[in-house]
Write a protein that holds these residues in place. Structure first.
Motif, PDB file in Angstrom:
ATOM      1  N   ALA A 186      -9.686   6.909 -56.188  1.00 35.18           N
ATOM      2  CA  ALA A 186     -10.199   6.748 -54.815  1.00 35.18           C
ATOM      3  C   ALA A 186      -9.055   6.590 -53.819  1.00 35.18           C
ATOM      4  N   ILE A 187      -8.022   5.866 -54.206  1.00 33.82           N
ATOM      5  CA  ILE A 187      -6.892   5.664 -53.283  1.00 33.82           C
ATOM      6  C   ILE A 187      -6.171   6.981 -53.015  1.00 33.82           C
ATOM      7  N   GLY A 188      -5.838   7.704 -54.063  1.00 30.19           N
ATOM      8  CA  GLY A 188      -5.144   8.975 -53.867  1.00 30.19           C
ATOM      9  C   GLY A 188      -5.970   9.935 -53.019  1.00 30.19           C
ATOM     10  N   TRP A 189      -7.224  10.053 -53.389  1.00 28.31           N
ATOM     11  CA  TRP A 189      -8.109  11.007 -52.702  1.00 28.31           C
ATOM     12  C   TRP A 189      -8.388  10.577 -51.259  1.00 28.31           C
ATOM     13  N   LEU A 190      -8.817   9.327 -51.070  1.00 29.97           N
ATOM     14  CA  LEU A 190      -9.281   8.904 -49.738  1.00 29.97           C
ATOM     15  C   LEU A 190      -8.174   8.275 -48.883  1.00 29.97           C
ATOM     16  N   VAL A 191      -7.426   7.357 -49.464  1.00 32.42           N
ATOM     17  CA  VAL A 191      -6.427   6.644 -48.659  1.00 32.42           C
ATOM     18  C   VAL A 191      -5.260   7.574 -48.327  1.00 32.42           C
ATOM     19  N   ASP A 192      -4.748   8.278 -49.333  1.00 35.35           N
ATOM     20  CA  ASP A 192      -3.707   9.258 -49.035  1.00 35.35           C
ATOM     21  C   ASP A 192      -4.288  10.399 -48.206  1.00 35.35           C
ATOM     22  N   GLY A 193      -5.546  10.747 -48.469  1.00 38.48           N
ATOM     23  CA  GLY A 193      -6.197  11.807 -47.688  1.00 38.48           C
ATOM     24  C   GLY A 193      -6.252  11.455 -46.211  1.00 38.48           C
ATOM     25  N   ALA A 194      -6.638  10.210 -45.928  1.00 37.74           N
ATOM     26  CA  ALA A 194      -6.700   9.766 -44.533  1.00 37.74           C
ATOM     27  C   ALA A 194      -5.288   9.693 -43.944  1.00 37.74           C
ATOM     28  N   ALA A 195      -4.343   9.210 -44.753  1.00 34.47           N
ATOM     29  CA  ALA A 195      -2.961   9.129 -44.277  1.00 34.47           C
ATOM     30  C   ALA A 195      -2.427  10.520 -43.939  1.00 34.47           C
ATOM     31  N   LYS A 239       2.946  11.147 -25.716  1.00 33.41           N
ATOM     32  CA  LYS A 239       2.823  12.045 -26.876  1.00 33.41           C
ATOM     33  C   LYS A 239       3.379  11.440 -28.157  1.00 33.41           C
ATOM     34  N   ILE A 240       3.310  10.115 -28.242  1.00 32.04           N
ATOM     35  CA  ILE A 240       3.598   9.474 -29.534  1.00 32.04           C
ATOM     36  C   ILE A 240       2.435   9.803 -30.450  1.00 32.04           C
ATOM     37  N   LYS A 241       1.244   9.547 -29.960  1.00 28.65           N
ATOM     38  CA  LYS A 241       0.012   9.967 -30.643  1.00 28.65           C
ATOM     39  C   LYS A 241      -0.406  11.304 -30.070  1.00 28.65           C
ATOM     40  N   ARG A 242      -0.850  12.229 -30.914  1.00 26.36           N
ATOM     41  CA  ARG A 242      -1.275  13.534 -30.429  1.00 26.36           C
ATOM     42  C   ARG A 242      -2.778  13.721 -30.472  1.00 26.36           C
ATOM     43  N   GLN A 243      -3.456  12.918 -31.265  1.00 24.70           N
ATOM     44  CA  GLN A 243      -4.917  12.974 -31.307  1.00 24.70           C
ATOM     45  C   GLN A 243      -5.438  11.549 -31.332  1.00 24.70           C
ATOM     46  N   THR A 244      -6.644  11.349 -30.831  1.00 26.58           N
ATOM     47  CA  THR A 244      -7.177   9.992 -30.770  1.00 26.58           C
ATOM     48  C   THR A 244      -7.702   9.562 -32.147  1.00 26.58           C
ATOM     49  N   ASN A 245      -7.923   8.259 -32.287  1.00 29.87           N
ATOM     50  CA  ASN A 245      -8.456   7.706 -33.535  1.00 29.87           C
ATOM     51  C   ASN A 245      -9.748   8.414 -33.953  1.00 29.87           C
ATOM     52  N   ASP A 246     -10.647   8.593 -32.984  1.00 30.49           N
ATOM     53  CA  ASP A 246     -11.941   9.198 -33.310  1.00 30.49           C
ATOM     54  C   ASP A 246     -11.801  10.663 -33.731  1.00 30.49           C
ATOM     55  N   GLU A 247     -10.886  11.389 -33.097  1.00 29.98           N
ATOM     56  CA  GLU A 247     -10.675  12.796 -33.485  1.00 29.98           C
ATOM     57  C   GLU A 247     -10.155  12.888 -34.915  1.00 29.98           C
ATOM     58  N   LEU A 248      -9.200  12.008 -35.222  1.00 30.77           N
ATOM     59  CA  LEU A 248      -8.602  12.035 -36.557  1.00 30.77           C
ATOM     60  C   LEU A 248      -9.635  11.640 -37.620  1.00 30.77           C
ATOM     61  N   ARG A 249     -10.417  10.627 -37.285  1.00 23.66           N
ATOM     62  CA  ARG A 249     -11.440  10.146 -38.240  1.00 23.66           C
ATOM     63  C   ARG A 249     -12.455  11.254 -38.528  1.00 23.66           C
ATOM     64  N   GLN A 250     -12.890  11.929 -37.447  1.00 22.60           N
ATOM     65  CA  GLN A 250     -13.863  13.008 -37.613  1.00 22.60           C
ATOM     66  C   GLN A 250     -13.294  14.128 -38.484  1.00 22.60           C
ATOM     67  N   ASN A 251     -12.056  14.452 -38.236  1.00 28.14           N
ATOM     68  CA  ASN A 251     -11.357  15.483 -39.003  1.00 28.14           C
ATOM     69  C   ASN A 251     -11.353  15.139 -40.496  1.00 28.14           C
ATOM     70  N   PHE A 252     -11.044  13.877 -40.799  1.00 31.89           N
ATOM     71  CA  PHE A 252     -11.010  13.423 -42.195  1.00 31.89           C
ATOM     72  C   PHE A 252     -12.396  13.491 -42.838  1.00 31.89           C
ATOM     73  N   ILE A 253     -13.397  13.016 -42.117  1.00 29.37           N
ATOM     74  CA  ILE A 253     -14.763  13.010 -42.671  1.00 29.37           C
ATOM     75  C   ILE A 253     -15.223  14.448 -42.930  1.00 29.37           C
ATOM     76  N   ASP A 254     -14.984  15.326 -41.961  1.00 26.96           N
ATOM     77  CA  ASP A 254     -15.397  16.723 -42.115  1.00 26.96           C
ATOM     78  C   ASP A 254     -14.761  17.371 -43.340  1.00 26.96           C
ATOM     79  N   LYS A 255     -13.505  17.031 -43.612  1.00 26.98           N
ATOM     80  CA  LYS A 255     -12.806  17.594 -44.771  1.00 26.98           C
ATOM     81  C   LYS A 255     -13.341  17.034 -46.089  1.00 26.98           C
ATOM     82  N   THR A 256     -13.737  15.754 -46.069  1.00 27.62           N
ATOM     83  CA  THR A 256     -13.954  15.030 -47.315  1.00 27.62           C
ATOM     84  C   THR A 256     -15.370  15.165 -47.873  1.00 27.62           C
ATOM     85  N   VAL A 257     -16.346  15.341 -46.992  1.00 29.50           N
ATOM     86  CA  VAL A 257     -17.743  15.385 -47.443  1.00 29.50           C
ATOM     87  C   VAL A 257     -17.943  16.454 -48.533  1.00 29.50           C
ATOM     88  N   GLY A 258     -17.446  17.649 -48.268  1.00 30.85           N
ATOM     89  CA  GLY A 258     -17.600  18.740 -49.230  1.00 30.85           C
ATOM     90  C   GLY A 258     -16.899  18.444 -50.552  1.00 30.85           C
TER      91      GLY A 258
END
Ligand SMILES: [Fe+2]
Ligand SMILES: [Fe+2]
Lengths: 94, 305
Positions: free
Chosen positions: B119-128, B211-230
């Motif tokens: 779970a850590i490799g898949w999700l935590v590293d995935g989110a990172a 431009k330290i951050k390039r995308q907001t927290n919510d954009e990044l979170r959505q991106n991760f969820i969209d990738k991971t569900v499948g």
């Protein structure tokens, strides 16, 4: 506060025949440790065939604020570039 | 004038380098963010280190060892990059020990079973990875370069974790249940790794402008969820969110409410392992003091330094 470690800049030659390239730095007490730390940190996936380390304090850098003046002498010497010259029509391999 | 030049450079997508003029706020924001990132890599070795001696096969053990070693490397790349801002590594470690600097809350959860390595490799590293891919475009040169190097190493981390989950999910009923349990425990903390919702994140204003951050927290979170569900579907595991469903209109998955009380509770030091993680780091650091001292003395006595 503990005594600060010496910082060493690390340059790696990825393949025989190529130039060494800066990759980052390591902390180490002496040059042997610096080389070994650099190996462990920067070449875990066969990225290197040779490593240089040099104390960060020995690196002299130009100042980015006056980079314009510093590099000015090369600005107006277009004749150093091959595209400056007009070649006669039909001349080949030049 | 300085400030104007600085912002113009940022607008032109040029990198800011250590010797360039920068506003104090920019420097301080970077020190806070980069040191937190570095500490996370280092503290993150503990939950996984917990399973190295109990890995179920020699192959699994070698892989986990290499993965954890990479995380140490990531911590060092980031400390190096952070030091270019004029703060020493000794100070950074001191800030961690004094609890002035934080690290990612995800590492304050315990690793109860071998499936947690999956779970850590898949999700935590995935989110990172989602976060770090975005940060490759950060405006500070040394940070951006560290991110590029780290991203090259990360995809093995995620794949080894997903492989563990896939193996367990197609194993015995007990193994599958163990994998599902790990997913259940790590899902919500993983999606909270991206931080508070944009509506509640007070510092992101300047971070985006600089431009330290390039995308907001919510954009990044959505991106991760969209990738991971499948990916969960492919291995037959269920993401523990009854509200999770594809939204045709948005072109994204909708998902349920996150438990922010729990999030802040863990951030503020009351997670299951906060004390243990910090104590372990302090002990390892103190236990190593004589080695650092011996190395310095040796260097002084020898001409090889
Ligand atoms: Fe990492
Ligand atoms: Fe990783």
């Amino acid at each position: 506060m503990t005594e600060k470690a010496t910082v060493w800049e690390v340059f790696i030659q990825t393949k025989n025949g190529l130039a060494h390239k800066h990759v980052g730095n390591v902390h180490a007490a002496d040059k042997i440790m610096a080389l070994e730390n650099a190996r462990d940190l920067y070449t875990r996936r066969n990225e290197g065939s040779c490593i240089w380390v040099v104390k960060s304090s020995e690196i002299i850098s130009s100042e980015s604020e006056d980079s314009e003046a510093f590099f000015d002498p090369s600005n107006d010497k277009m004749y150093r570039h091959p595209t400056f010259y007009t070649m006669p029509d039909g001349a080949k391999h030049i | 004038m300085n400030e104007k030049n600085f912002q113009e450079k940022i607008e032109k997508e040029q990198k800011i380098e250590p010797k360039d003029w920068m506003p104090d706020g920019y420097r301080n924001h970077l020190i806070r963010q980069m040191s937190q990132h570095a500490h996370s890599e280092v503290i993150g070795m503990q939950p996984e280190g917990n399973w190295i001696t109990r890995a179920p096969s020699l192959r699994a053990k070698m892989i986990l060892l290499a993965k954890v070693q990479d995380e140490a490397g990531h911590g060092l790349y980031l400390y190096s990059a952070c030091e270019t801002l004029g703060i020493s590594r000794e100070e950074l470690v001191q800030q961690l020990h004094d609890e002035k600097a934080k690290y990612s809350s995800i590492f304050n959860y315990p690793t109860l079973t071998w499936a947690d390595m999956g779970a850590i490799g898949w999700l935590v590293d995935g989110a990172a990875i989602v976060n770090q891919v975005s940060l490759q475009r950060t405006s500070y040169g040394p940070y951006s370069r560290a991110m590029i190097k780290i991203c090259k190493e990360e995809s093995f981390h995620q794949r080894q974790g997903y492989e563990i989950m896939a193996e367990m999910a197609k194993g015995t009923a007990e193994q599958k249940a163990m994998a599902q349990d790990a997913l259940n425990r790590f899902w919500w903390p993983s999606i909270m790794m991206f931080g508070p919702q944009d509506s509640e994140s007070p510092r992101s204003g300047n971070a985006m402008k600089w431009k330290i951050k390039r995308q907001t927290n919510d954009e990044l979170r959505q991106n991760f969820i969209d990738k991971t569900v499948g990916q969960a579907e492919v291995i037959g595991l269920t993401i523990p969110d009854p509200d999770l469903k594809w939204n045709e209109e948005r072109g994204h998955y909708d998902f349920g409410e996150m438990d922010w009380d729990e999030f802040w509770n863990v951030v503020n030091g009351n997670g299951p392992c906060n004390q243990q993680r910090l104590d372990h780091h302090k002990k390892a650091h103190e236990d190593g003091a004589w080695v650092r001292k011996a190395a310095r003395e040796y260097a002084k006595k020898n001409t090889i330094n």
